[in-house]
Design an enzyme around this catalytic site. Structure first.
Site, short mmCIF file in Angstrom:
data_model
loop_
_atom_site.label_atom_id
_atom_site.label_comp_id
_atom_site.label_asym_id
_atom_site.label_seq_id
_atom_site.Cartn_x
_atom_site.Cartn_y
_atom_site.Cartn_z
N ASP A 81 -5.36 -5.97 -16.49
CA ASP A 81 -4.41 -5.03 -17.13
C ASP A 81 -4.74 -4.73 -18.59
O ASP A 81 -3.87 -4.68 -19.45
CB ASP A 81 -2.97 -5.60 -17.06
CG ASP A 81 -2.56 -5.96 -15.64
OD1 ASP A 81 -2.92 -5.20 -14.72
OD2 ASP A 81 -1.88 -6.98 -15.46
N GLU A 128 5.80 5.69 -10.08
CA GLU A 128 4.41 5.57 -9.58
C GLU A 128 4.11 6.69 -8.58
O GLU A 128 3.06 7.33 -8.66
CB GLU A 128 4.20 4.20 -8.94
CG GLU A 128 4.33 3.07 -9.95
CD GLU A 128 3.99 1.70 -9.39
OE1 GLU A 128 3.47 0.89 -10.16
OE2 GLU A 128 4.24 1.44 -8.19
N HIS A 153 -0.12 -0.23 -13.38
CA HIS A 153 0.62 -1.47 -13.64
C HIS A 153 2.10 -1.12 -13.78
O HIS A 153 2.44 -0.13 -14.45
CB HIS A 153 0.11 -2.14 -14.93
CG HIS A 153 0.74 -3.46 -15.17
ND1 HIS A 153 0.38 -4.59 -14.46
CD2 HIS A 153 1.73 -3.85 -16.01
CE1 HIS A 153 1.11 -5.61 -14.87
NE2 HIS A 153 1.94 -5.19 -15.80
N LEU A 171 -9.62 -9.69 -9.98
CA LEU A 171 -10.44 -9.10 -11.04
C LEU A 171 -11.58 -8.32 -10.42
O LEU A 171 -12.15 -8.73 -9.40
CB LEU A 171 -11.03 -10.20 -11.92
CG LEU A 171 -10.25 -10.64 -13.14
CD1 LEU A 171 -11.10 -11.60 -13.96
CD2 LEU A 171 -9.78 -9.48 -13.98
N GLY A 215 0.79 -1.24 0.00
CA GLY A 215 0.00 0.00 0.00
C GLY A 215 0.81 1.28 0.00
O GLY A 215 0.31 2.33 0.41
N SER A 216 2.05 1.22 -0.47
CA SER A 216 2.83 2.47 -0.48
C SER A 216 2.23 3.49 -1.46
O SER A 216 2.25 4.69 -1.21
CB SER A 216 4.30 2.19 -0.79
OG SER A 216 4.48 1.73 -2.10
N LEU A 250 -4.94 -7.16 -6.71
CA LEU A 250 -4.56 -8.29 -7.56
C LEU A 250 -5.71 -9.19 -7.98
O LEU A 250 -5.48 -10.25 -8.58
CB LEU A 250 -3.48 -9.12 -6.84
CG LEU A 250 -2.25 -8.30 -6.42
CD1 LEU A 250 -1.25 -9.18 -5.70
CD2 LEU A 250 -1.62 -7.61 -7.61
C1 GAR Z 1 2.75 -1.42 -7.62
O1 GAR Z 1 4.04 -1.42 -8.20
C2 GAR Z 1 1.70 -1.61 -8.70
O2 GAR Z 1 2.08 -1.05 -9.93
C3 GAR Z 1 1.62 -3.11 -8.79
O3 GAR Z 1 1.67 -3.53 -7.45
C4 GAR Z 1 2.56 -2.65 -6.74
C5 GAR Z 1 1.92 -2.30 -5.41
O4 GAR Z 1 2.84 -1.63 -4.60
N1 GAR Z 1 0.41 -3.55 -9.44
C6 GAR Z 1 0.37 -4.61 -10.23
O5 GAR Z 1 1.33 -5.34 -10.42
C7 GAR Z 1 -0.98 -4.87 -10.90
N2 GAR Z 1 -0.89 -5.87 -11.90
P1 GAR Z 1 2.34 -0.90 -3.27
O6 GAR Z 1 1.43 -1.89 -2.53
O7 GAR Z 1 3.58 -0.60 -2.49
O8 GAR Z 1 1.60 0.34 -3.67
#
Ligand code: GAR
Length: 189
Positions: A144, A173, A103, A86, A12-13, A84
């Site tokens: 995606d 991001e 993504h 659908l 969740g960052s 993660l």
């Molecule tokens: C992020 O890098 C996001 O792009 C990816 O999960 C990570 C979550 O990081 N999403 C996917 O891979 C979706 N297919 P976070 O929990 O630290 O925000």
């Protein structure tokens, strides 16, 4: 003031970064953080950030319970930040063009079921790509796959490992995801 709900399955960052981006402003606020993973650190972050957190089952995602919750909190926009699973058709139809996902690669390559986190970065490095990046896109019923809203790129270094590439992609991001969400809210979807 618009109301944002964030769905996340893990750390969740990005969710925290988005909460902090809108905090104190008058454009939007994150009113809900939801996860299907009761052990997800994002739920702990939500508590520390004073944002209402909800753990739900996949059954509740599909049977209308979560849709009712989103309506109850007058949610205007749904953000998937490391979510993660659908999304069900019922929620997609109730929020047309108002659900966005991030993504950690340049879609349409390196997306789809099972492509998340370090798996994505490993696949990109193993394929010998010279660049990777982020894709922010609308959510549809496939993984995606919805229309692309924004992409940003970074180089891949010769000694990159999945973890080092992940760090560089995460920086993209953090820089762009809140700004793109804000632009969408200001200018319409
Ligand atoms: C992020 O890098 C996001 O792009 C990816 O999960 C990570 C979550 O990081 N999403 C996917 O891979 C979706 N297919 P976070 O929990 O630290 O925000």
């Amino acid at each position: 003031m618009r109301n944002i709900a964030i769905f996340a399955s893990g750390s969740g960052s990005n969710a925290e970064n988005i909460v902090n981006h809108f905090k104190g402003g008058n454009i939007a606020r994150v009113v809900l953080i939801l996860s299907e993973n009761e052990d997800a650190y994002v739920l702990e972050r939500a508590r520390k950030l004073n944002v209402t957190s909800i753990h739900f089952s996949l059954e509740e995602l599909k049977n209308g319970k979560i849709l009712s919750t989103l309506k109850y909190y007058s949610i205007d926009m749904i953000v998937l930040a490391g979510f993660l699973k659908l999304f069900p058709q019922s929620i997609i139809e109730a929020f047309p063009q108002k659900i966005v996902n991030i993504h950690p690669a340049l879609l349409p390559k390196y997306g789809g079921k099972g492509m998340y986190g370090d798996r994505v970065h490993r696949a990109v490095i193993e394929a010998g790509e010279s660049e990777s990046g982020i894709t922010i896109h609308y959510v549809n019923q496939n993984y995606d796959d919805g229309g692309i809203i924004f992409q940003a790129r970074c180089s891949i270094l010769s000694d990159d490992k999945p973890e080092t590439l992940a760090q560089r992609v995460h920086q993209l991001e953090y820089e762009y995801f809140p700004k793109v969400i804000e632009k969408m809210l200001r200018e319409g979807y």
